[in-house]
Scaffold this active site. Structure first.
Site, PDB file in Angstrom:
ATOM      1  N   LYS A 213      65.310  49.862 -49.097  1.00 25.12           N
ATOM      2  CA  LYS A 213      64.955  48.322 -48.737  1.00 25.12           C
ATOM      3  C   LYS A 213      65.082  47.936 -47.078  1.00 25.12           C
ATOM      4  CE  LYS A 213      64.739  46.612 -53.090  1.00 25.12           C
ATOM      5  NZ  LYS A 213      65.224  45.733 -54.336  1.00 25.12           N
ATOM      6  N   ARG A 249      68.432  52.085 -59.954  1.00 22.56           N
ATOM      7  CA  ARG A 249      66.143  51.627 -59.754  1.00 22.56           C
ATOM      8  C   ARG A 249      66.502  52.125 -57.936  1.00 22.56           C
ATOM      9  NH1 ARG A 249      62.698  49.148 -57.654  1.00 22.56           N
ATOM     10  NH2 ARG A 249      61.138  48.506 -58.489  1.00 22.56           N
TER      11      ARG A 249
HETATM   12  C1  7PJ Z   1      63.921  45.539 -57.849  1.00 24.20           C
HETATM   13  C2  7PJ Z   1      62.927  45.536 -58.789  1.00 24.20           C
HETATM   14  C3  7PJ Z   1      65.558  45.283 -57.812  1.00 24.20           C
HETATM   15  C4  7PJ Z   1      64.605  45.093 -60.057  1.00 24.20           C
HETATM   16  C5  7PJ Z   1      61.660  45.650 -57.076  1.00 24.20           C
HETATM   17  C6  7PJ Z   1      61.331  47.283 -54.483  1.00 24.20           C
HETATM   18  C7  7PJ Z   1      60.593  46.038 -54.598  1.00 24.20           C
HETATM   19  N1  7PJ Z   1      63.345  45.729 -60.253  1.00 24.20           N
HETATM   20  N2  7PJ Z   1      61.989  45.119 -58.456  1.00 24.20           N
HETATM   21  N3  7PJ Z   1      65.413  45.450 -59.078  1.00 24.20           N
HETATM   22  N4  7PJ Z   1      62.710  45.445 -56.726  1.00 24.20           N
HETATM   23  N5  7PJ Z   1      65.788  45.525 -61.425  1.00 24.20           N
HETATM   24  O1  7PJ Z   1      60.997  48.107 -55.181  1.00 24.20           O
HETATM   25  O2  7PJ Z   1      61.647  47.415 -52.727  1.00 24.20           O
HETATM   26  O3  7PJ Z   1      66.440  45.055 -57.098  1.00 24.20           O
HETATM   27  S1  7PJ Z   1      60.500  45.430 -56.264  1.00 24.20           S
END
Ligand code: 7PJ
Length: 271
Positions: A213, A249
């Protein structure tokens, strides 16, 4: 399991415009192969997403999103029995994904994108991730402000969890996520990371996602390319693990699993 052994969620993007893969895994076969490779690397959960939520991304309709994610979930389900989550704000997409074999609804809108979302989450009976986002994806990065970001995000998530439980979602299915980068400045993202323990104190397990990010670029201006943010991604994953995150994640599963193993070994050696 100790607080130092979070599960690793590998990201499987099926968006043509996802910012960090540039659509490389756009095809169904490529996305399935990518997911299976992440499992080989140690992913415990695969998160399949068909709508980019990066700032400024255009919305996708439910039918198009279903057409992207369902074949990938079916393909993975046919070859792997682990947990599959679907990254979507839309109840129709979550329903189709669970029918195809998904076991978790990862909702960056925390069940407020549509009025039916909480009831659908209850009906599906799957795990549900409630993520904090200030505003909506298109405008969330326009000057976000908080008086006390940790208190506000924790309080907001506690209220969303209450709403989910009131709609019939089993409390043991609920995960909370501070939503790194979703309507937050770098200072907000760092404060939330440092205080992840306070979010965990709300009473639900915590999911944390900061992989590649932009906050990392703010700390290292040479990392304009998301692919150059691995070091920062690993640092944030370890900090989140140390503060009790239950799921991390990430894009880079192999490196994250290795970092977490080494961290756990050092912790164990110091007991
Ligand atoms: C996240 C997400 C996060 C959860 C994305 C990216 C943008 N779902 N989906 N948490 N970010 N739960 O992957 O940079 O931080 S999309």
């Amino acid at each position: 399991m100790s607080a130092f052994a979070p599960r690793v969620m590998g990201i499987v993007n099926v968006t043509p415009d996802s910012f960090s893969d540039g659509g490389r895994h756009a095809g169904v076969e490529a996305a399935v192969a990518h997911g299976l490779a992440l499992v080989e690397q140690g992913a415990d959960i695969l998160d399949v997403g068909g709508e980019s939520t990066r700032p400024g991304a255009e919305p996708v309709d439910a039918a198009a999103e279903i057409a992207r994610v369902v074949p990938v979930i079916e393909g993975l389900r046919g070859r792997w029995s682990g947990s599959i989550s679907v990254d979507t704000m839309k109840p129709e997409v979550a329903r189709a994904a669970v029918a195809a074999g998904a076991t978790m609804w990862n909702d960056v809108a925390a069940l407020r994108f549509s009025s039916e979302a909480p009831a659908v989450a209850a009906e599906l009976g799957c795990d549900v991730v409630l993520m904090h986002m200030k505003g909506e994806p298109r405008t969330m990065q326009d000057d976000p402000r908080y008086d006390d970001v940790v208190a506000e995000v924790s309080g907001w998530l506690a209220a969303r969890a209450q709403a989910a439980v009131a709609a019939g979602v089993a409390p043991e299915r609920i995960w909370l996520d501070p939503g790194i980068g979703f309507g937050k400045t770098v200072a907000h993202n760092l404060a939330l990371t440092a205080a992840l323990g306070r979010l965990a104190a709300v009473g639900f397990p915590v999911l944390y996602g900061a992989s590649r990010k932009r906050t990392i670029q703010s700390l290292d201006p040479t990392a304009a390319d998301p692919l150059d943010r691995l070091g920062g991604s690993l640092a944030l994953a370890l900090e989140a693990a140390r503060r009790g995150a239950g799921i991390i994640r990430v894009h880079d599963v192999r490196e994250t699993v290795q970092a977490l193993k080494v961290q756990a070994a050092v912790t164990e050696a110091g007991r």
